[in-house]
Design a protein around this motif. Structure first.
Motif, PDB file in Angstrom:
ATOM      1  N   ASN A 171       0.858  -1.188   0.000  1.00 53.98           N
ATOM      2  CA  ASN A 171       0.000   0.000   0.000  1.00 53.98           C
ATOM      3  C   ASN A 171       0.893   1.236   0.000  1.00 53.98           C
ATOM      4  N   LEU A 172       0.929   1.918  -1.137  1.00 58.65           N
ATOM      5  CA  LEU A 172       1.740   3.135  -1.280  1.00 58.65           C
ATOM      6  C   LEU A 172       0.855   4.348  -1.548  1.00 58.65           C
ATOM      7  N   ARG A 173      -0.378   4.293  -1.141  1.00 61.34           N
ATOM      8  CA  ARG A 173      -1.293   5.403  -1.382  1.00 61.34           C
ATOM      9  C   ARG A 173      -0.789   6.670  -0.692  1.00 61.34           C
ATOM     10  N   GLN A 174      -0.802   7.777  -1.449  1.00 66.42           N
ATOM     11  CA  GLN A 174      -0.402   9.097  -0.947  1.00 66.42           C
ATOM     12  C   GLN A 174       1.081   9.168  -0.558  1.00 66.42           C
ATOM     13  N   ALA A 175       1.870   8.158  -0.898  1.00 62.53           N
ATOM     14  CA  ALA A 175       3.301   8.207  -0.593  1.00 62.53           C
ATOM     15  C   ALA A 175       4.008   9.166  -1.549  1.00 62.53           C
ATOM     16  N   ASP A 176       5.109   9.752  -1.090  1.00 67.30           N
ATOM     17  CA  ASP A 176       5.901  10.648  -1.928  1.00 67.30           C
ATOM     18  C   ASP A 176       7.091   9.858  -2.471  1.00 67.30           C
ATOM     19  N   LEU A 177       7.003   9.488  -3.760  1.00 66.26           N
ATOM     20  CA  LEU A 177       8.039   8.697  -4.415  1.00 66.26           C
ATOM     21  C   LEU A 177       8.802   9.527  -5.443  1.00 66.26           C
ATOM     22  N   THR A 178       8.811  10.829  -5.272  1.00 68.94           N
ATOM     23  CA  THR A 178       9.488  11.711  -6.208  1.00 68.94           C
ATOM     24  C   THR A 178      10.985  11.397  -6.269  1.00 68.94           C
ATOM     25  N   GLY A 179      11.482  11.128  -7.471  1.00 66.00           N
ATOM     26  CA  GLY A 179      12.905  10.860  -7.645  1.00 66.00           C
ATOM     27  C   GLY A 179      13.364   9.500  -7.169  1.00 66.00           C
ATOM     28  N   THR A 180      12.421   8.639  -6.796  1.00 69.74           N
ATOM     29  CA  THR A 180      12.773   7.313  -6.275  1.00 69.74           C
ATOM     30  C   THR A 180      13.242   6.384  -7.391  1.00 69.74           C
ATOM     31  N   ARG A 181      14.280   5.588  -7.128  1.00 69.86           N
ATOM     32  CA  ARG A 181      14.777   4.612  -8.088  1.00 69.86           C
ATOM     33  C   ARG A 181      13.889   3.373  -8.053  1.00 69.86           C
ATOM     34  N   LEU A 182      13.329   3.024  -9.213  1.00 67.52           N
ATOM     35  CA  LEU A 182      12.404   1.898  -9.300  1.00 67.52           C
ATOM     36  C   LEU A 182      12.862   0.857 -10.314  1.00 67.52           C
ATOM     37  N   ASN A 183      14.149   0.822 -10.609  1.00 67.31           N
ATOM     38  CA  ASN A 183      14.665  -0.156 -11.564  1.00 67.31           C
ATOM     39  C   ASN A 183      14.431  -1.580 -11.073  1.00 67.31           C
ATOM     40  N   GLY A 184      13.620  -2.334 -11.808  1.00 62.71           N
ATOM     41  CA  GLY A 184      13.377  -3.723 -11.435  1.00 62.71           C
ATOM     42  C   GLY A 184      12.514  -3.894 -10.201  1.00 62.71           C
ATOM     43  N   THR A 185      11.915  -2.814  -9.720  1.00 63.83           N
ATOM     44  CA  THR A 185      11.044  -2.903  -8.540  1.00 63.83           C
ATOM     45  C   THR A 185       9.771  -3.658  -8.906  1.00 63.83           C
ATOM     46  N   ARG A 186       9.365  -4.571  -8.055  1.00 63.77           N
ATOM     47  CA  ARG A 186       8.178  -5.387  -8.322  1.00 63.77           C
ATOM     48  C   ARG A 186       6.965  -4.710  -7.677  1.00 63.77           C
ATOM     49  N   LEU A 187       6.110  -4.132  -8.528  1.00 64.45           N
ATOM     50  CA  LEU A 187       4.944  -3.387  -8.064  1.00 64.45           C
ATOM     51  C   LEU A 187       3.632  -4.080  -8.429  1.00 64.45           C
ATOM     52  N   ASP A 191      -0.741  -0.635  -4.636  1.00 67.60           N
ATOM     53  CA  ASP A 191      -1.690   0.471  -4.719  1.00 67.60           C
ATOM     54  C   ASP A 191      -0.918   1.785  -4.696  1.00 67.60           C
ATOM     55  N   LEU A 192      -0.893   2.474  -5.851  1.00 66.50           N
ATOM     56  CA  LEU A 192      -0.171   3.732  -5.983  1.00 66.50           C
ATOM     57  C   LEU A 192      -1.113   4.927  -6.128  1.00 66.50           C
ATOM     58  N   ARG A 193      -2.364   4.736  -5.811  1.00 64.79           N
ATOM     59  CA  ARG A 193      -3.327   5.818  -5.984  1.00 64.79           C
ATOM     60  C   ARG A 193      -2.986   7.010  -5.083  1.00 64.79           C
ATOM     61  N   GLY A 194      -2.902   8.170  -5.706  1.00 65.11           N
ATOM     62  CA  GLY A 194      -2.600   9.385  -4.953  1.00 65.11           C
ATOM     63  C   GLY A 194      -1.128   9.579  -4.654  1.00 65.11           C
ATOM     64  N   ALA A 195      -0.288   8.642  -5.086  1.00 62.65           N
ATOM     65  CA  ALA A 195       1.145   8.766  -4.808  1.00 62.65           C
ATOM     66  C   ALA A 195       1.778   9.816  -5.714  1.00 62.65           C
ATOM     67  N   ARG A 196       2.781  10.514  -5.196  1.00 64.15           N
ATOM     68  CA  ARG A 196       3.549  11.452  -5.993  1.00 64.15           C
ATOM     69  C   ARG A 196       4.754  10.693  -6.542  1.00 64.15           C
ATOM     70  N   LEU A 197       4.902  10.676  -7.855  1.00 65.91           N
ATOM     71  CA  LEU A 197       5.991   9.902  -8.443  1.00 65.91           C
ATOM     72  C   LEU A 197       6.339  10.424  -9.824  1.00 65.91           C
ATOM     73  N   ASP A 198       7.496   9.986 -10.317  1.00 63.04           N
ATOM     74  CA  ASP A 198       7.915  10.296 -11.677  1.00 63.04           C
ATOM     75  C   ASP A 198       7.462   9.136 -12.550  1.00 63.04           C
ATOM     76  N   VAL A 199       6.466   9.386 -13.385  1.00 65.09           N
ATOM     77  CA  VAL A 199       5.885   8.279 -14.138  1.00 65.09           C
ATOM     78  C   VAL A 199       6.904   7.612 -15.059  1.00 65.09           C
ATOM     79  N   ARG A 200       7.911   8.334 -15.509  1.00 62.09           N
ATOM     80  CA  ARG A 200       8.926   7.706 -16.363  1.00 62.09           C
ATOM     81  C   ARG A 200       9.702   6.642 -15.592  1.00 62.09           C
ATOM     82  N   ALA A 201       9.852   6.853 -14.287  1.00 62.26           N
ATOM     83  CA  ALA A 201      10.556   5.857 -13.476  1.00 62.26           C
ATOM     84  C   ALA A 201       9.771   4.554 -13.414  1.00 62.26           C
ATOM     85  N   LEU A 202       8.444   4.635 -13.546  1.00 65.09           N
ATOM     86  CA  LEU A 202       7.617   3.431 -13.504  1.00 65.09           C
ATOM     87  C   LEU A 202       7.913   2.500 -14.676  1.00 65.09           C
ATOM     88  N   ALA A 203       8.444   3.077 -15.765  1.00 61.94           N
ATOM     89  CA  ALA A 203       8.748   2.255 -16.940  1.00 61.94           C
ATOM     90  C   ALA A 203       9.802   1.203 -16.634  1.00 61.94           C
TER      91      ALA A 203
END
Length: 229
Positions: A171-187, A191-203
């Motif tokens: 559960n990552l709702r409303q979490a601040d993931l700005t600038g977070t490294r997500l290479n190979g992260t298993r998501l 639940d990322l609803r409302g989370a702040r994140l860099d959508v390109r990192a999700l790729a």
């Protein structure tokens, strides 16, 4: 080793005491008035069940120490080593663990509320039964960590390293993931609803059944070259 239960205050007449010293020696008080224990050796110490309030530790070594059921309130730990430390069932409120090392640390059933873990590194720690509430994990390294199913909602994880971490069903709702490294992260199914994140990192993350809000979905599609009309 310092007396684990004592609080030492500086002697104003001490010729070695320099009020301008940014890192006072062990036993001297910092700007906040709290005693500072610097460079102390707590390896293998048995400190379980103690209650610490307003204490500060700088570059102290707690390797293999027994801190089970320890309770801290308003304490600060700077650049401390908690390798193989037993933190099981410990409780921490408004305490700071900054640039600390948690290597194979036992953290089972520990609870952290309003704490800062800025820049700390976690390696091979059992985290799934840890409770984190209103905590700041900015710049924390959780690479390859198993966080499956954890409630991380509302946490600040800015510029954290989550590369290779297992966050399935987290559960990552409303979490601040700005600038977070997500290479190979298993998501998967996270639940990322409302989370702040860099959508390109999700790729760079593994996503299947991940729950996001409409705005994130549109931005994610655009980042993959899709035209939303």
């Amino acid at each position: 080793m310092c007396d684990s239960g004592g609080v030492h205050f500086p002697d104003p007449a001490d010729p070695d005491h320099d009020p301008a010293d940014p890192e006072p020696a062990a036993g001297h008080a910092g700007a906040s008035g709290a005693a500072v224990e610097s460079g102390e050796d707590y390896r293998d110490a048995v400190l379980s069940g103690q209650r610490w309030a307003g204490r500060r530790f700088v570059r102290c070594d707690f390797t293999d120490a027994d801190l089970r059921e320890l309770a801290t309130t308003g304490c600060m730990f700077d650049h401390c080593d908690f390798t193989r430390t037993d933190f099981g069932e410990s409780v921490h409120r408004n305490s700071a663990f900054r640039t600390c090392t948690f290597d194979r640390t036992m953290l089972g059933d520990s609870a952290w509320t309003g704490c800062s873990l800025l820049g700390s590194v976690f390696v091979d720690c059992g985290l799934r039964t840890v409770t984190l509430t209103d905590c700041d994990l900015t710049l924390v390294s959780l690479a390859e960590a198993v966080l499956r199913g954890m409630d991380l909602s509302g946490l600040r994880l800015r510029e954290a390293n989550l590369a290779g971490a297992d966050l399935r069903r987290a559960n990552l709702r409303q979490a601040d993931l700005t600038g977070t490294r997500l290479n190979g992260t298993r998501l998967t199914e996270a639940d990322l609803r409302g989370a702040r994140l860099d959508v390109r990192a999700l790729a760079a993350a593994e996503m299947s059944g991940t729950r996001v809000d409409v705005d994130t979905a549109v931005l994610f599609a655009a980042a993959h070259g899709l035209v939303v009309s």
